[in-house]
Design a protein around this motif. Structure first.
Motif, mmCIF file in Angstrom:
data_model
loop_
_atom_site.group_PDB
_atom_site.id
_atom_site.type_symbol
_atom_site.label_atom_id
_atom_site.label_comp_id
_atom_site.label_asym_id
_atom_site.label_seq_id
_atom_site.Cartn_x
_atom_site.Cartn_y
_atom_site.Cartn_z
ATOM 1 N N THR A 242 41.525 25.405 46.012
ATOM 2 C CA THR A 242 42.765 25.599 45.806
ATOM 3 C C THR A 242 43.058 27.189 45.237
ATOM 4 N N VAL A 243 42.150 27.722 44.596
ATOM 5 C CA VAL A 243 42.227 28.801 43.863
ATOM 6 C C VAL A 243 41.375 30.206 44.623
ATOM 7 N N GLN A 244 40.316 29.766 45.336
ATOM 8 C CA GLN A 244 39.618 31.060 45.786
ATOM 9 C C GLN A 244 40.508 31.687 47.033
ATOM 10 N N SER A 245 40.064 32.975 47.118
ATOM 11 C CA SER A 245 40.780 33.803 47.901
ATOM 12 C C SER A 245 40.240 33.373 49.496
ATOM 13 N N THR A 364 31.314 28.589 39.006
ATOM 14 C CA THR A 364 31.250 28.535 40.256
ATOM 15 C C THR A 364 31.549 29.565 41.246
ATOM 16 N N ARG A 365 31.321 30.738 40.547
ATOM 17 C CA ARG A 365 31.384 32.296 41.350
ATOM 18 C C ARG A 365 32.473 32.215 42.148
ATOM 19 N N THR A 366 33.477 31.847 41.777
ATOM 20 C CA THR A 366 34.782 31.979 42.629
ATOM 21 C C THR A 366 35.420 33.161 42.407
ATOM 22 N N ILE A 367 36.006 33.701 43.568
ATOM 23 C CA ILE A 367 36.796 34.880 43.777
ATOM 24 C C ILE A 367 38.078 34.526 44.170
ATOM 25 N N ILE A 368 39.001 35.078 43.386
ATOM 26 C CA ILE A 368 40.523 34.662 43.640
ATOM 27 C C ILE A 368 41.375 35.879 43.958
ATOM 28 N N ASP A 369 42.523 35.707 44.402
ATOM 29 C CA ASP A 369 43.623 36.709 44.576
ATOM 30 C C ASP A 369 44.005 37.253 43.036
ATOM 31 N N ASN A 370 44.287 38.450 42.933
ATOM 32 C CA ASN A 370 44.647 39.207 41.996
ATOM 33 C C ASN A 370 46.270 38.938 42.008
ATOM 34 N N LEU A 371 47.083 37.917 41.156
ATOM 35 C CA LEU A 371 48.582 37.912 41.435
ATOM 36 C C LEU A 371 48.904 39.045 40.550
ATOM 37 N N VAL A 377 41.431 41.182 45.162
ATOM 38 C CA VAL A 377 40.851 40.042 44.548
ATOM 39 C C VAL A 377 39.779 40.222 43.428
ATOM 40 N N VAL A 378 39.513 39.266 42.668
ATOM 41 C CA VAL A 378 38.896 39.439 41.622
ATOM 42 C C VAL A 378 37.972 38.231 41.354
ATOM 43 N N PRO A 379 36.731 38.496 40.671
ATOM 44 C CA PRO A 379 35.925 37.471 40.458
ATOM 45 C C PRO A 379 36.352 36.723 39.072
ATOM 46 N N ILE A 380 36.011 35.434 38.846
ATOM 47 C CA ILE A 380 36.081 34.689 37.551
ATOM 48 C C ILE A 380 34.839 34.856 36.856
ATOM 49 N N LEU A 381 34.870 35.536 35.576
ATOM 50 C CA LEU A 381 33.747 35.739 34.808
ATOM 51 C C LEU A 381 34.072 35.246 33.590
ATOM 52 N N THR A 382 33.675 33.986 33.162
ATOM 53 C CA THR A 382 34.115 33.419 31.672
ATOM 54 C C THR A 382 32.614 32.802 31.143
ATOM 55 N N ASN A 383 32.526 32.750 29.923
ATOM 56 C CA ASN A 383 31.376 32.211 29.204
ATOM 57 C C ASN A 383 31.994 31.166 28.002
ATOM 58 N N TYR A 384 32.639 30.197 28.477
ATOM 59 C CA TYR A 384 33.204 29.438 27.394
ATOM 60 C C TYR A 384 32.035 28.402 26.923
ATOM 61 N N GLN A 385 32.007 27.993 25.745
ATOM 62 C CA GLN A 385 30.981 27.063 25.439
ATOM 63 C C GLN A 385 31.444 25.410 25.439
ATOM 64 N N GLY A 386 32.782 25.373 25.881
ATOM 65 C CA GLY A 386 33.576 24.074 25.920
ATOM 66 C C GLY A 386 35.019 24.358 25.553
ATOM 67 N N ALA A 387 35.636 23.119 25.607
ATOM 68 C CA ALA A 387 37.059 23.146 25.470
ATOM 69 C C ALA A 387 37.619 23.864 24.262
ATOM 70 N N ILE A 388 36.986 23.461 23.279
ATOM 71 C CA ILE A 388 37.680 23.883 21.855
ATOM 72 C C ILE A 388 37.339 25.564 21.917
ATOM 73 N N ASP A 389 36.202 26.123 22.314
ATOM 74 C CA ASP A 389 35.706 27.641 22.433
ATOM 75 C C ASP A 389 36.704 28.209 23.540
ATOM 76 N N CYS A 390 37.170 27.570 24.328
ATOM 77 C CA CYS A 390 38.088 28.072 25.605
ATOM 78 C C CYS A 390 39.192 28.113 24.840
ATOM 79 N N TYR A 391 39.807 27.084 23.766
ATOM 80 C CA TYR A 391 41.134 27.420 23.362
ATOM 81 C C TYR A 391 41.162 28.618 22.460
ATOM 82 N N ARG A 392 40.142 28.816 21.446
ATOM 83 C CA ARG A 392 40.068 29.555 20.639
ATOM 84 C C ARG A 392 39.992 31.052 21.372
#
Length: 481
Positions: A242-245, A364-371, A377-392
């Motif tokens: 649903t999010v990939q370009s 997942t190496r997903t590329i999405i549309d830049n809204l 289009v832009v790639p999604i590059l994150t490095n979260y360790q878990g849900a709590i780390d994502c929130y912080r």
């Protein structure tokens, strides 16, 4: 036209037409003659004038005269000398209900209740289609905003999304906001199938109500938790679609969601790709948020439905009517309570949904549309360790409002949903009014057979009629047996 005159004289004393002075004068004269006959002899005349012009009299039989007398006496007790004011077409046929000979020509009350039931089911189906199909473009927009951690525009209100939507349509076509629809529907179906299978295996209830015991309710909660955990890998695969370009990714197949979800299940402990979180790290937050959201929705739905039913009951009591369990009203309550529950839970749990979508999409190496502009289009590059780390990390880098990115899309979603429900309800109300105000179908068919086509256009909205005329017609006795 002769058939219409017979029906008019049979059902009414005369049609009131403000533009026809002669008809009004004739009606006044006929009414005065009838009243004079009653006041002088104490009994109504034994003949009836069944046509306006010329004045032709028909002799009534003893049975017809007795029915005419009883009808006129009843009308005299209710509304003066045998006259009754009515304001709808349906009221014009009510005197016939007093005579058993006409009962077979009337639609049963169950017929009208059945029609109202089907109309209510239609509203529920429209709400279901709107929730699963028409809302999908807004779901695509909000998910793309949620997972893009480096966006400069947060799209907290709907106006900011309009330029991006226009640019996406110009660049990628109309279907760009309908991507992933097939996988979303498959995941919804899989979730319902999983509930059903688990319920049959464990004998736990897949649905609950106010009469469910505490033990059965606990079993239901466990069943829901298991279902959410088993469906989660496939939900994450559907999220990617649903999010990939469309212009930077290959078109997924219809059943690719099952293949990707199964691969995630196989790689239970170690991630399938570089930064992808393993399933065991995603199940806990997903089940926790899913169960909390579900239980909160049940509470909101129960409270809102009780309030609406109570208001309906109080409204009917103020009008002097006894409250009854109307199917159409119950279905309307069900639709609106579901809508209120869904709106409330989506708004309150929106930040938690943002966190879940980000950790599910990571790796997942997903590329999405830049809204931000709707062009790039832009790639999604994150490095979260878990849900709590994502929130912080999100709160530190984007602020607390970063958890509400794309909130304008959810406003558009529910505005469109409410508009569709309102339009459907208006159409249903119009149909219901037409059904409620029309004469019964079988009565119309009877008079069409006896006297020809009925010109209902000649019936005025408010007419003074004599109930006695309905029983004083020269009706063939064989047709009533």
């Amino acid at each position: 036209m002769a058939g219409m005159n017979n029906y008019s004289t049979l059902m009414y004393t005369t049609n009131q037409n403000p533009s026809d002075t002669d008809d009004k004068e004739m009606q006044r004269t006929e009414t005065q003659h009838t009243r004079a006959a009653i006041s002088s002899t104490g009994l109504p005349p034994t003949t009836l004038n069944l046509q306006r012009s010329p004045q032709i009299q028909y002799q009534l039989s003893d049975d017809q005269y007795q029915a005419y007398l009883e009808s006129l006496t009843a009308g005299h007790e209710r509304a003066g000398p045998g006259l009754k004011n009515v304001t709808s077409d349906r009221d014009l046929s009510l005197p016939l209900e007093k005579h058993r000979g006409f009962e077979k020509y009337y639609d049963s009350q169950e017929d009208e209740i059945s029609i109202r039931k089907y109309l209510g089911i239609g509203v529920q189906w429209v709400s279901l289609v709107t929730e699963n199909l028409l809302n999908h473009p807004f779901v695509v927009l909000r998910r793309q905003c949620q997972v893009y951690n480096a966006s400069q525009r947060y799209h907290l209100h709907p106006l900011g999304l309009i330029p991006a939507i226009v640019h996406l349509h110009r660049r990628q076509g109309v279907t760009t906001l309908w991507k992933g629809l097939g996988s979303c529907l498959l995941v919804r179906g899989l979730s319902m199938a999983m509930d059903d299978v688990l319920s049959k295996i464990t004998m736990w209830p897949k649905e609950v109500d106010s009469r469910t015991s505490l033990k059965r309710f606990g079993q239901h909660v466990i069943l829901k938790g298991l279902s959410i955990a088993l469906v989660m890998p496939f939900y994450a695969a559907s999220l990617v679609e649903t999010v990939q370009s469309d212009i930077a990714s290959e078109k997924p197949g219809l059943f690719d969601v099952f293949r990707e979800g199964s691969l995630r299940l196989l790689y239970w402990k170690s991630p399938q790709k570089g930064r992808m979180l393993p399933i065991w790290a995603l199940i806990g937050p997903t089940v926790g948020v899913g169960l909390t959201k579900y239980l909160f929705g049940l509470v909101i739905k129960g409270i809102s439905s009780r309030i609406m039913r109570r208001r309906i009951q109080q409204s009917q009591e103020r009008k002097g009517a006894k409250f009854k369990d109307d199917s159409l009203e119950n279905q309307n309550v069900e639709v609106y309570s579901n809508l209120i529950s869904m709106l409330t839970t989506e708004v309150i749990f929106y930040p938690l949904e943002t966190i879940l979508h980000r950790i599910q999409l990571q790796g997942t190496r997903t590329i999405i549309d830049n809204l931000d502009n709707g062009y790039a289009v832009v790639p999604i590059l994150t490095n979260y360790q878990g849900a709590i780390d994502c929130y912080r990390t999100t709160v530190a880098a984007e602020g607390f409002s970063g958890l509400y990115k794309g909130f304008g899309a959810i406003i558009l979603q529910f505005a469109a949903h409410i508009a569709v429900i309102k339009l459907t309800k208006w159409i249903v109300n119009q149909i219901t009014e037409i059904i409620s105000s029309r004469p019964p179908t079988k009565v119309i068919q009877y008079y069409n057979l006896e006297y020809g086509s009925l010109d209902r256009g000649m019936i005025s909205n408010s007419t003074t009629i004599s109930p006695s005329i309905s029983s004083g017609s020269d009706v063939d006795g064989n047709s009533l047996d």
